[in-house]
Scaffold this motif. Sequence first.
Motif, PDB file in Angstrom:
ATOM      1  N   ALA A   8       0.845  -1.309   0.213  1.00 36.92           N
ATOM      2  CA  ALA A   8      -0.023  -0.054  -0.037  1.00 36.92           C
ATOM      3  C   ALA A   8       0.886   1.265  -0.027  1.00 36.92           C
ATOM      4  O   ALA A   8       0.261   2.351  -0.429  1.00 36.92           O
ATOM      5  N   VAL A   9       2.297   1.068   0.242  1.00 30.97           N
ATOM      6  CA  VAL A   9       3.039   2.534   0.335  1.00 30.97           C
ATOM      7  C   VAL A   9       3.971   2.370  -0.821  1.00 30.97           C
ATOM      8  O   VAL A   9       4.799   3.172  -0.666  1.00 30.97           O
ATOM      9  N   LEU A  10       3.884   1.548  -1.653  1.00 31.54           N
ATOM     10  CA  LEU A  10       4.798   1.540  -2.735  1.00 31.54           C
ATOM     11  C   LEU A  10       4.606   2.779  -3.609  1.00 31.54           C
ATOM     12  O   LEU A  10       3.514   3.038  -3.916  1.00 31.54           O
ATOM     13  N   THR A  11       5.694   3.258  -4.152  1.00 29.38           N
ATOM     14  CA  THR A  11       5.580   4.550  -5.128  1.00 29.38           C
ATOM     15  C   THR A  11       5.364   3.767  -6.305  1.00 29.38           C
ATOM     16  O   THR A  11       5.510   2.680  -6.543  1.00 29.38           O
ATOM     17  N   ALA A  12       4.987   4.569  -7.261  1.00 33.40           N
ATOM     18  CA  ALA A  12       4.827   4.292  -8.811  1.00 33.40           C
ATOM     19  C   ALA A  12       5.888   3.631  -9.276  1.00 33.40           C
ATOM     20  O   ALA A  12       5.845   2.711  -9.982  1.00 33.40           O
ATOM     21  N   GLU A  13       7.290   4.256  -8.940  1.00 35.43           N
ATOM     22  CA  GLU A  13       8.452   3.685  -9.702  1.00 35.43           C
ATOM     23  C   GLU A  13       8.728   2.238  -8.682  1.00 35.43           C
ATOM     24  O   GLU A  13       9.212   1.306  -9.800  1.00 35.43           O
ATOM     25  N   GLU A  14       8.225   1.946  -7.719  1.00 35.69           N
ATOM     26  CA  GLU A  14       8.584   0.717  -7.221  1.00 35.69           C
ATOM     27  C   GLU A  14       7.689  -0.324  -7.551  1.00 35.69           C
ATOM     28  O   GLU A  14       8.097  -1.440  -7.898  1.00 35.69           O
ATOM     29  N   LYS A  15       6.470  -0.141  -7.888  1.00 37.25           N
ATOM     30  CA  LYS A  15       5.510  -0.937  -8.367  1.00 37.25           C
ATOM     31  C   LYS A  15       5.943  -0.993  -9.773  1.00 37.25           C
ATOM     32  O   LYS A  15       6.138  -2.311 -10.262  1.00 37.25           O
ATOM     33  N   ARG A  16       6.538  -0.327 -10.732  1.00 36.48           N
ATOM     34  CA  ARG A  16       6.776  -0.526 -12.132  1.00 36.48           C
ATOM     35  C   ARG A  16       8.144  -1.462 -12.198  1.00 36.48           C
ATOM     36  O   ARG A  16       8.341  -2.468 -13.127  1.00 36.48           O
ATOM     37  N   ARG A  17       8.879  -1.097 -11.060  1.00 38.33           N
ATOM     38  CA  ARG A  17      10.243  -2.055 -11.046  1.00 38.33           C
ATOM     39  C   ARG A  17       9.869  -3.623 -10.732  1.00 38.33           C
ATOM     40  O   ARG A  17      10.339  -4.469 -11.282  1.00 38.33           O
ATOM     41  N   PHE A  18       8.834  -3.639  -9.891  1.00 41.51           N
ATOM     42  CA  PHE A  18       8.514  -5.098  -9.374  1.00 41.51           C
ATOM     43  C   PHE A  18       8.021  -5.797 -10.338  1.00 41.51           C
ATOM     44  O   PHE A  18       8.205  -6.636 -10.761  1.00 41.51           O
ATOM     45  N   THR A  19       6.942  -5.321 -11.071  1.00 37.73           N
ATOM     46  CA  THR A  19       6.282  -5.608 -12.210  1.00 37.73           C
ATOM     47  C   THR A  19       7.004  -6.085 -13.323  1.00 37.73           C
ATOM     48  O   THR A  19       7.014  -7.100 -14.031  1.00 37.73           O
ATOM     49  N   TRP A 101      -5.264  -3.937  -6.825  1.00 40.51           N
ATOM     50  CA  TRP A 101      -5.749  -4.514  -7.919  1.00 40.51           C
ATOM     51  C   TRP A 101      -5.994  -3.431  -9.213  1.00 40.51           C
ATOM     52  O   TRP A 101      -6.577  -3.561 -10.321  1.00 40.51           O
ATOM     53  N   ALA A 102      -5.250  -2.358  -9.054  1.00 42.86           N
ATOM     54  CA  ALA A 102      -5.269  -1.355 -10.016  1.00 42.86           C
ATOM     55  C   ALA A 102      -4.537  -1.581 -11.253  1.00 42.86           C
ATOM     56  O   ALA A 102      -3.602  -2.477 -11.138  1.00 42.86           O
ATOM     57  N   PRO A 103      -4.739  -1.126 -12.357  1.00 47.79           N
ATOM     58  CA  PRO A 103      -4.128  -1.329 -13.571  1.00 47.79           C
ATOM     59  C   PRO A 103      -2.570  -1.081 -13.694  1.00 47.79           C
ATOM     60  O   PRO A 103      -1.918  -1.870 -14.515  1.00 47.79           O
ATOM     61  N   ASP A 104      -2.065  -0.107 -12.778  1.00 45.23           N
ATOM     62  CA  ASP A 104      -0.843  -0.074 -12.682  1.00 45.23           C
ATOM     63  C   ASP A 104       0.023  -1.054 -11.770  1.00 45.23           C
ATOM     64  O   ASP A 104       1.149  -0.722 -11.747  1.00 45.23           O
ATOM     65  N   PHE A 105      -0.574  -1.922 -11.491  1.00 41.41           N
ATOM     66  CA  PHE A 105      -0.043  -2.793 -10.358  1.00 41.41           C
ATOM     67  C   PHE A 105      -0.388  -4.265 -10.876  1.00 41.41           C
ATOM     68  O   PHE A 105       0.217  -4.766 -11.739  1.00 41.41           O
ATOM     69  N   LEU A 106      -1.083  -4.857 -10.164  1.00 40.72           N
ATOM     70  CA  LEU A 106      -1.314  -6.344 -10.315  1.00 40.72           C
ATOM     71  C   LEU A 106      -2.621  -6.653 -11.363  1.00 40.72           C
ATOM     72  O   LEU A 106      -2.937  -7.703 -11.738  1.00 40.72           O
ATOM     73  N   GLY A 107      -3.359  -5.347 -11.753  1.00 42.93           N
ATOM     74  CA  GLY A 107      -4.487  -5.668 -12.372  1.00 42.93           C
ATOM     75  C   GLY A 107      -5.811  -6.096 -11.906  1.00 42.93           C
ATOM     76  O   GLY A 107      -5.555  -6.487 -10.511  1.00 42.93           O
ATOM     77  N   GLY A 108      -6.810  -6.360 -12.382  1.00 41.36           N
ATOM     78  CA  GLY A 108      -7.965  -6.291 -11.362  1.00 41.36           C
ATOM     79  C   GLY A 108      -8.532  -7.549 -11.337  1.00 41.36           C
ATOM     80  O   GLY A 108      -7.999  -8.660 -11.764  1.00 41.36           O
TER      81      GLY A 108
END
Length: 275
Positions: A8-19, A101-108
């Motif tokens: 819940a606290v990941l930045t947009a860049e952290e989410k991008r790098r993880f995915t 479940w947002a489109p910028d992370f794991l999808g819905g």
Amino acid sequence: MTVRKNQAVLTAEEKRRFTAALLELKRSGRYDEFVTTHNAFIVSDTDHGERTGHRSPSFLPWHRRFLLEFERALQSVDASVALPYWDWTEDAGRGVRSPLWAPDFLGGDGRSRDGRVTDGPFAASTGAWPITVRVDGRTYLRRALGAGGRSLPTRAEVESVLSMPVYDTPPWNSGSDGFRNHLEGWRGVNLHNRVHVWVGGHMATGASPNDPVFWLHHAYVDKLWAEWQRRHPGSGYLPAAGTPDVVDLDETMRPWHDTTPADLLDHTPHYTFDT
């Protein structure tokens, strides 16, 4: 030192790098090796025979090692990546509306007629996430969020399990009392198993790592084990020795030849949690 953060606290860049790291492991074929391993142990672990990864005291150390191996694979792609954890108690009241479940992370969620996930980086339409370790002929990621009829566990339910002072008890399987089995979910309020069923789709099968949320779910289960250890410093892993069909404290755990539960009681040489 690797720090595992609340998703819940990941930045947009952290989410991008993880995915991006997940997608690269998938492209290389390494991701599906982990799915294959997990599925094999789901099939072989039984209440009345040899059991290592599930229905047994070694459920928690086995998955700790499994997650460590996966995290190291991610870090071989991008050294900045760590496994986030999903505190599902925070989403118990909002379910599918979680940012997870947002489109910028794991999808819905999956669509109603076939469970197919249609948005986010793991949707079939991207061509980047084909399901090759399958339980049926379908080649796309599936979910059915909340369709199992149960809600996500609450913090009060988690606290009721964390209060249990004994790690595990005979018969050391899905009928056991104690912390491990209540956390795994075969008894009581049902924590870990219940979340698998709540996500549905692939998460409700032995090939559950096909859904990347598997790793975030188990990272939180691992965090709960660490929290239980801090609360009960006098209560250790059981059984200690001489127990047929299960992994004792100092016995090695398949498929590895160099790891015992005793080796994995302390996570801090490998990673810490943000809170």
